[in-house]
Design a protein around this motif. Structure first.
Motif, short mmCIF file in Angstrom:
data_model
loop_
_atom_site.label_atom_id
_atom_site.label_comp_id
_atom_site.label_asym_id
_atom_site.label_seq_id
_atom_site.Cartn_x
_atom_site.Cartn_y
_atom_site.Cartn_z
N GLY A 195 0.95 -1.20 0.00
CA GLY A 195 0.02 -0.01 0.04
C GLY A 195 0.81 1.11 0.05
N LEU A 196 1.87 1.16 0.73
CA LEU A 196 2.84 2.39 0.84
C LEU A 196 3.44 2.41 -0.46
CD1 LEU A 196 4.49 1.88 4.29
CD2 LEU A 196 3.02 4.03 3.67
N SER A 197 3.98 1.45 -1.03
CA SER A 197 4.69 1.73 -2.21
C SER A 197 3.89 2.24 -3.51
CB SER A 197 5.40 0.30 -2.74
OG SER A 197 6.10 -0.12 -1.69
N ASP A 198 2.73 1.47 -3.38
CA ASP A 198 1.64 1.97 -4.51
C ASP A 198 1.31 3.38 -4.57
OD1 ASP A 198 1.99 -0.60 -5.56
OD2 ASP A 198 -0.02 -1.22 -4.49
N SER A 199 0.86 3.80 -3.43
CA SER A 199 0.20 5.13 -3.01
C SER A 199 1.39 6.21 -3.31
CB SER A 199 -0.07 5.71 -1.71
OG SER A 199 0.90 5.23 -0.81
N ILE A 200 2.84 5.86 -3.10
CA ILE A 200 3.91 6.92 -3.46
C ILE A 200 4.06 6.92 -4.84
CG2 ILE A 200 6.44 7.03 -3.11
CD1 ILE A 200 6.00 5.88 -0.10
N ALA A 201 4.28 5.70 -5.37
CA ALA A 201 4.30 5.82 -7.11
C ALA A 201 3.31 6.41 -7.78
CB ALA A 201 4.43 4.03 -7.32
N PRO A 250 -0.52 7.11 2.21
CA PRO A 250 -1.48 6.02 1.66
C PRO A 250 -2.80 6.31 2.50
CG PRO A 250 0.57 5.12 2.39
CD PRO A 250 0.80 6.42 2.70
N VAL A 251 -2.66 7.22 3.43
CA VAL A 251 -4.13 7.63 4.03
C VAL A 251 -4.50 8.89 3.54
CG1 VAL A 251 -4.76 8.35 6.50
CG2 VAL A 251 -3.23 6.70 6.47
N PHE A 252 -3.92 9.76 3.11
CA PHE A 252 -4.43 11.17 2.75
C PHE A 252 -4.48 11.23 1.21
CE2 PHE A 252 -3.02 12.20 7.22
CZ PHE A 252 -4.39 12.25 7.51
N SER A 253 -3.64 10.52 0.32
CA SER A 253 -3.59 10.72 -1.20
C SER A 253 -4.94 10.47 -1.69
CB SER A 253 -2.82 9.73 -1.80
OG SER A 253 -2.92 8.35 -1.46
N PRO A 254 -6.05 9.77 -1.36
CA PRO A 254 -7.18 9.80 -1.92
C PRO A 254 -8.17 10.92 -1.68
CG PRO A 254 -6.91 7.64 -1.12
CD PRO A 254 -5.82 8.67 -0.46
N VAL A 255 -7.74 11.83 -0.75
CA VAL A 255 -8.48 12.86 -0.23
C VAL A 255 -8.18 14.15 -1.06
CG1 VAL A 255 -8.72 14.60 1.66
CG2 VAL A 255 -8.49 12.11 2.10
N PRO A 256 -9.06 14.81 -1.76
CA PRO A 256 -9.00 15.85 -2.51
C PRO A 256 -8.19 17.08 -1.99
CG PRO A 256 -11.28 14.76 -2.75
CD PRO A 256 -10.70 14.19 -1.48
N VAL A 257 -7.82 17.66 -2.85
CA VAL A 257 -7.00 18.85 -2.34
C VAL A 257 -5.87 18.58 -1.29
CG1 VAL A 257 -6.80 21.34 -1.23
CG2 VAL A 257 -8.63 20.36 -2.65
N LEU A 258 -6.24 18.01 0.01
CA LEU A 258 -5.12 17.46 1.02
C LEU A 258 -4.32 16.70 0.29
CD1 LEU A 258 -4.45 17.84 3.78
CD2 LEU A 258 -5.99 15.92 4.46
N GLY A 259 -4.61 15.70 -0.18
CA GLY A 259 -3.67 14.53 -0.83
C GLY A 259 -2.80 15.16 -1.97
N ASP A 260 -3.30 16.12 -2.83
CA ASP A 260 -2.33 17.04 -3.73
C ASP A 260 -1.29 17.81 -3.09
OD1 ASP A 260 -3.77 15.87 -5.85
OD2 ASP A 260 -5.36 17.54 -5.74
N ILE A 261 -1.88 18.61 -2.06
CA ILE A 261 -0.95 19.28 -1.33
C ILE A 261 0.15 18.36 -0.46
CG2 ILE A 261 -0.58 20.84 1.02
CD1 ILE A 261 -3.49 21.79 0.52
N LEU A 262 -0.21 17.36 0.15
CA LEU A 262 0.79 16.57 0.78
C LEU A 262 1.77 15.99 -0.29
CD1 LEU A 262 1.70 15.08 3.43
CD2 LEU A 262 0.22 13.10 2.63
N SER A 263 1.45 15.61 -1.62
CA SER A 263 2.11 15.02 -2.76
C SER A 263 3.12 16.06 -3.08
CB SER A 263 1.26 14.50 -3.79
OG SER A 263 2.08 14.07 -4.72
N PHE A 264 2.42 17.24 -3.36
CA PHE A 264 3.55 18.44 -3.78
C PHE A 264 4.46 19.00 -2.92
CE2 PHE A 264 4.03 23.05 -3.91
CZ PHE A 264 4.74 23.28 -5.44
N THR A 265 4.17 18.98 -1.57
CA THR A 265 4.93 19.26 -0.67
C THR A 265 6.30 18.31 -0.57
OG1 THR A 265 3.36 20.25 0.58
CG2 THR A 265 5.36 19.88 1.69
N GLY A 266 5.68 17.09 -0.58
CA GLY A 266 6.74 16.02 -0.41
C GLY A 266 7.97 16.00 -1.88
N THR A 267 7.21 16.30 -2.84
CA THR A 267 7.87 16.21 -4.14
C THR A 267 8.99 17.18 -3.94
OG1 THR A 267 5.98 15.29 -5.19
CG2 THR A 267 7.88 16.35 -6.41
#
Length: 521
Positions: free
Chosen positions: A206-212, A446-463
């Protein structure tokens, strides 16, 4: 009463292992020598010394029993014309670019058309077929019938180089098998797997797939590496730059990961679920053990998990713990389970680095205070620059810790990798502040990536944070003079280095303690 009783116990256990593992002394000869030493110690009423000889004998016998193969081990069939194997997948499926790898617990082999019972472990490499989008590798717990030959693993190509054979032998694997075509494999059934291992593997995937899915390839490989303690998905160019800059340790699951888990989940359990202290500690121990299985029971994470568990148990019963004693306790437990780990490079580097953080880092910090070196001092009263102070202090602490760890692992790095990073101190100081947010992003995606906006913010920040760390590592790693290549010092050189280091630490601590006594008086 010794302050650190596990130090002599662990050393005695290691000596027993080395007698057969390094010096190849026959078991009965070594036992005779230890027995004679035990009798002399009893006669002289040196009972602690007698106990040391007993523990050394236990270490010797444990290593001998661990490395002794059964008569029907699959490795005994490598030259007998085996055409097929039946066994059960007992490990997670290690996904590589063009293949998967897993461990098969053998039940029988096929020779000349008949089935012969067999035991032991088989490292299996299953190559991905070209243009087959429906190809699915086997899963943990699958019982497979494989039509393939078996062979012995290859040794080191050059003296001192990595040996696949030695690496596998430490896991009691002495035979390998290669699968080129899906038609060679038939899944017979899936047997009930261990529920804890199943949960750990499910979390890992789950971790690997969500990060990828959420991050670009290079940044995702780094985040997955920090969260899962692996660098198998790291492209060769990045792998080389991490090595040349001395930052590869950032991708190893270790004490830092355990500390973050304890802090984050401890806060949630206490403040959100309102659990009592003992329930919080027991839950944290379960989480740490589960995480250990998620990332794989490598020596560094096993050591960190044992130490953290003992610390939590000690706090639960109000017993203060000595960090160095916990380190030797972790070493003893690991070697009792797998005595061959004493020869594992990861085991040696992990324990040398932690030992240096415990013993060398305080001396370096004391020296820096004596020299009045504090990069964040000018920001102490300026509220507008707290962030700058935090970054400077984190970078400074990262620099000091890197210096200490490098001092502790220098001869081992030279022995096994024949190189010394000239930019390691600076690069580690720069990227130190990025490690915590990168690791946290890996856990939360894995927990927040499906959540709109919040998942995008988390992904963008991490990137963005990971991209900064990667840019730093790549820029320094591609400098022609980033790395100095050295020759292996040999066993005598390594031992001599640590003897000199121990003498230097003894002198430094005596000076520090003398100064403290003078100040108090």
């Amino acid at each position: 009463m010794l302050k650190r009783p596990l130090f002599p116990v662990t050393i005695a256990f290691v000596i027993g292992i080395l007698f057969t593992g390094v010096f190849h002394v026959p078991v009965y000869v070594a036992l005779g020598g230890f027995g004679f030493g035990f009798a002399c110690a009893i006669a002289w009423k040196k009972y602690p010394l007698a106990l040391i000889f007993v523990i050394a004998s236990i270490g010797l016998l444990r290593y001998d029993s661990y490395m002794t193969l059964s008569v029907d081990d699959v490795s005994h069939f490598t030259n007998t014309g085996v055409t097929g194997v039946i066994g059960r997948v007992i490990s997670d499926i290690d996904q590589r670019e063009d293949r998967v790898m897993f461990t098969l617990a053998v039940r029988s082999v096929r020779i000349n058309g008949r089935s012969v019972p067999a035991t032991g472990r088989l490292m299996t490499t299953y190559y991905m077929p070209d243009n087959d989008l429906d190809w699915n590798p086997p899963d943990y717990g699958d019982v497979l019938a494989v039509g393939s030959r078996i062979s012995s693993p290859s040794g080191a190509s050059n003296p001192g180089a990595f040996s696949w054979k030695d690496y596998l032998s430490r896991q009691r694997i002495h035979a390998v098998m290669y699968i080129q075509n899906p038609r060679q494999v038939k899944v017979i059934r899936n047997e009930s797997p261990n529920p804890l291992l199943s949960a750990a593997m499910w979390i890992k995937r789950g971790l690997s797939d969500s990060i990828a899915r959420s991050m670009p390839r290079d940044e995702g490989a780094v985040v997955a590496g920090m969260a899962l303690g692996t660098y198998t998905t790291l492209p060769d160019r990045l792998m080389d730059n991490f090595t040349r800059t001395g930052t590869l340790h950032l991708l190893a699951a270790s004490g830092f990961n355990c500390a973050v888990l304890v802090v984050v989940f401890g806060f949630l359990l206490r403040n959100c679920l309102k659990l009592e202290k003992r329930h919080v500690h027991l839950a944290l121990i379960f989480i740490l053990i589960l995480y250990m299985f998620v990332v794989g029971a490598k020596p560094s994470i096993v050591r960190a998990t044992i130490m953290a568990t003992l610390l939590l148990l000690g706090a639960l019963i109000n017993r203060p713990s000595d960090t160095l004693n916990l380190l030797f306790a972790a070493a003893l437990i690991i070697l009792a389970i797998n005595p061959a780990d004493i020869f594992d490079v990861g085991f040696q580097l992990s324990f040398a680095a932690v030992m240096a953080l415990i013993l060398v880092l305080p001396v370096i910090e004391h020296t820096s205070r004596q020299w009045k070196i504090d990069p964040g001092a000018r920001y102490r009263t300026d509220a507008k620059t707290k962030a700058a102070r935090l970054v400077l202090n984190e970078g400074w602490q990262g620099l000091l810790a890197t210096i200490a760890a490098t001092i502790g692992t220098l001869p081992l790095s030279a022995q096994y990798f024949n190189q010394f990073s000239l930019v390691s101190f600076l690069v580690n100081a720069i990227v130190a502040a990025t490690v915590l947010p990168i690791f946290t992003v890996g856990l939360l995606l894995p927990v927040f990536s499906p959540v709109p906006v919040l998942g995008d913010i988390l992904s963008f920040t991490g990137t963005m944070i990971t991209r900064f760390a990667l840019s730093t590592i790549n820029w320094f790693g591609e400098l022609p003079s980033a790395c100095l290549y050295v020759t292996s010092p040999g066993a005598l050189g390594v031992v001599g280095y640590y003897i000199v280091l121990a003498a230097g630490l003894y002198y430094a601590y005596s000076r520090i303690n003398s100064a403290k006594r003078t100040t108090r008086s």
